[in-house]
Design an enzyme around this catalytic site. Structure first.
Site, short mmCIF file in Angstrom:
data_model
loop_
_atom_site.label_atom_id
_atom_site.label_comp_id
_atom_site.label_asym_id
_atom_site.label_seq_id
_atom_site.Cartn_x
_atom_site.Cartn_y
_atom_site.Cartn_z
N GLU B 60 0.82 -1.22 0.00
CA GLU B 60 0.00 0.00 0.00
C GLU B 60 0.85 1.26 0.00
OE1 GLU B 60 -0.82 -2.73 1.57
OE2 GLU B 60 -2.90 -3.13 0.99
N HIS B 129 -10.99 -4.73 10.24
CA HIS B 129 -11.52 -4.67 8.87
C HIS B 129 -12.84 -3.90 8.76
CE1 HIS B 129 -8.60 -7.81 7.85
NE2 HIS B 129 -8.94 -7.68 6.60
#
Ligand SMILES: Cc1ncc(C[n+]2csc(CCOP(=O)(O)OP(=O)(O)O)c2C)c(N)n1
Lengths: 350, 326
Positions: B60, B129
């Site tokens: 990322e 998440h």
């Protein structure tokens, strides 16, 4: 097999129980093989029930199955001492069970119930058991690798000879945290074993499309960390390599990077079909021929150790354990609503 | 007007902008061969090829930086994060590089780029998440932060974001992808920073953004049955925030409830309340209330998760409270 051992750490570790002739009495070897087979069978039957429970909506969220990779957990855990530590990723059911966590508390966690190992707050990706030094289940790819170095740091700090074993997928070796952790672990000589479970796929991306050098063990060379690539469908190959790494870690605080070459038989998670669109059915079938359970079973058959009736008996036991876990989880109550507010911070008022 | 899902509306915007401007490309994990983790980019690889629709390793921070570098020299990247939970790894690049590049370079290097992906809680994904990040990102000068709540807004706002010469953080509701709505065909844009009055009433103002717009509309429907008509102000963009639209509504209704997915402390709602007290102090008939996620990490268990999330019953109770009906 690539082995990169820097000259100053080249020590011959004693070979651990490879099938057959390492000096242990034959019946010890036979019972070891049986234990390993049992561990893998329980993991397998447990996770087959997970798939079923997921389809029924009893398990929610993400659920990443480990089927096909069980030799890594069974082999590694069989080499660890109870006071060693384990840190792992979201694909954690198999490791949790192989480490000795009760299938009941794991299943109850997956069902989101009060008797789950994290009280229903963690779910599939966050299994923890402090009593077994099982430090979780983590959901961010590679994010837990530095935690393992931290555990290694604490062991060294206290002067112990435990080891911290850290599991992650091959895709995690591209994450920055992996590199930072390996550098520190090697620089500071931390007693860690970093285990790459190379099942060739990070979600739908095959390793060659994501990783410039597919020889992921070579990543250790940048940090002067010895490494080894292992056929991880053979539980004894796993044990041997882990044994060597543990020896280095215990006696010299030398971390090791192990690549376990394996394959996952299911999709990345329950939302992804077994073969997916990113790999062929033929490839999947080819790899399923090297099912770690089959590989061990054949070895035992060949040695005349496993009469057909006995295998069936062990398998029935594994199924019964999975069924018992399911029944237990199903009966366990939902966590009380007051739990929502518990565990956010340690209570320091009293 | 055709009815499209939020997902398909986003894809239309991407596709039309990819056609319109060949400096635009899409990069991220699983965006190409896998057709996108949430299928937003389905089919785009076939149409535009691997230089325009680019799969990355799970890196990322790295690929966010690659996008920023390419924007410095004239491309217009769209960086997709599989979810904003994983974008935290890239936050250094977004905050320390993209948001400040123009300023640090004395205006020499604009950042014509979009960081986009699913944001907010989903179903039983647990603490790592299932999180809403808009208040973190809205805190940063140099970024624009967009939070579409409907398919039509998603398309028009994404087109504006892609054409904007500033770094735009585009937060898609993870639970909105399958929601449907009428979407105008062809090219249209919605200006960044303009709220939209999604329902009209005079009893109370509900301010919402992103997924909470749907909840606000449910609340409006439920209250209408009881003869209570509320204004629903959809912020659409949380940086900049359309203060004028909020103030106009509150001056009419004299009451407000702010609804958001994120946590309370330093949340977007705190900012909205601050604007309201400055702009509408003399117009208020009651204190402004906020509805938000409970101040805990998201639990996995179904019942705890339900209790943690903001929802229509909680919002209805808040509206009744500011109206002194409960
Ligand atoms: C930082 C981050 N990015 C993306 C994801 C989404 N994601 C979860 S698992 C996964 C694939 C990881 O593959 P690998 O490391 O090889 O492990 P495996 O799943 O094969 O066990 C991805 C992309 C994530 N959890 N964290």
């Amino acid at each position: 097999m690539t082995t990169q051992v820097p000259p100053d750490t080249q020590t011959q570790a004693p070979s651990t129980a490879s099938a057959g002739n390492n000096g242990q009495p034959a019946d010890d070897q036979a019972s070891l093989r049986k234990d390993l087979l049992r561990s893998m069978l329980i993991q397998r039957r447990f996770e087959e029930r997970c798939a079923e429970a997921y389809a029924l909506g009893k398990i929610g969220g993400f659920c990443h199955l480990y089927i096909g990779q069980e030799a890594i957990s069974a082999g590694t855990m069989s080499m660890l001492r109870p006071d060693d530590y384990v840190v792992t990723s979201y694909r954690d059911h198999g490791q949790a069970i192989a480490r000795g966590m009760s299938p009941r508390s794991v299943m109850a966690e997956l069902f989101g119930r009060q008797d789950g190992c994290s009280g229903g707050k963690g779910g599939s990706m966050h299994l923890f058991d402090k009593s077994l030094n099982f430090l979780g289940g983590h959901g961010i790819v590679g994010g837990h690798v530095p935690l393992a170095a931290g555990v290694g740091w604490a062991i060294k700090y206290r002067g112990g000879d435990q080891v911290c074993v850290c599991f992650f997928g091959e895709a995690a070796v591209n994450i920055g945290a992996f590199h930072e952790a390996l550098n520190m672990a090697s620089l500071w000589k931390l007693p860690c074993v970093f285990i790459i479970e190379n099942n060739r796929y990070g979600m739908g991306t095959e390793i060659s499309r994501a990783t410039a050098n597919e020889d992921v063990t070579a990543r250790g060379a940048a940090y002067r960390m010895p490494g080894e690539s292992v056929d991880a469908q053979d539980v004894f190959a796993v044990r041997d390599a882990v044994g060597r790494a543990l020896h280095l870690a215990r006696t010299q605080r030398q971390p090791t990077l192990l690549e376990m070459r394996t394959y996952r038989f299911m999709g990345h998670s329950m939302s992804d079909a077994a073969s997916g669109t990113y790999r062929t059915k033929e490839e999947l079938e080819e790899n399923m021929k090297r099912d770690p359970i089959l590989v061990l079973r054949e070895k035992m058959h060949a040695g005349g150790e496993l009469p057909d009736g006995e295998l069936k008996k062990m398998d029935d036991e594994a199924k019964a354990i999975a069924q018992d876990a399911w029944d237990f989880a199903d009966k366990s109550p939902e966590p009380p609503l007051s739990e929502l507010w518990e565990d956010v911070l340690v209570d320091t008022t009293s | 007007m055709p009815v499209l899902t939020y997902r398909d509306a986003l894809r239309e915007a991407l596709r039309e902008e990819l056609i319109r401007d060949d400096r635009v490309f899409l990069m991220g994990e699983e965006v190409a061969q896998y057709n996108g983790a949430y299928k937003v980019s389905k089919g785009l690889l076939d149409e535009f090829g691997p230089m325009r629709i680019v799969d990355t390793p799970i890196t990322e921070l790295g690929f966010a930086g690659v996008g920023i570098g390419s924007a410095m020299v004239g491309l217009r990247p769209i960086i997709e994060f599989m979810t904003w939970n994983f974008a935290l790894l890239a936050i250094d690049q977004v905050v320390n590089a993209a948001a400040k590049m123009l300023y640090m370079s004395g205006g020499q290097f604009p950042m014509p780029m979009v960081f986009r992906g699913p944001n907010g809680s989903a179903l039983q994904l647990s603490a790592q998440h299932s999180q809403a990040w808009e208040s973190w990102l809205a805190h940063i000068p140099g970024l624009k932060v967009v939070t579409p709540g409907t398919p039509a807004d998603a398309k028009g706002l994404l087109k504006s974001a892609i054409r904007d010469d500033n770094p735009v953080v585009f937060l898609e509701g993870e639970m909105l992808y399958n929601t449907k709505g009428e979407v105008p065909q062809g090219d249209y844009t919605i200006p960044l920073g303009k709220a939209d009055l999604k329902r009209e009433g005079d009893a109370c103002t509900i301010v919402a953004h992103g997924k909470m717009v749907l909840v606000a509309l449910q609340v409006a429907d439920a209250l209408a049955k009881e003869g209570i008509a509320v204004d629903v102000v959809d912020l659409r963009t949380v940086r900049p925030i359309d203060i004028e639209a909020i103030a106009t509504s509150v001056r009419k209704t004299n009451r407000a409830v702010v609804l958001e997915e994120g946590w309370e402390i330093c949340g977007v709602g705190a900012q909205v309340v601050d604007f309201i007290q400055r702009e509408c102090f003399d117009d208020l008939d009651s204190p402004v209330l906020r509805v938000h996620q409970e101040d805990v990490p998201m639990p996995y268990a179904k019942n705890l998760e339900r209790a943690a999330k903001p929802d229509a019953p909680k919002a209805i109770a808040a509206v009744k409270k500011v109206m002194y009906l409960a």
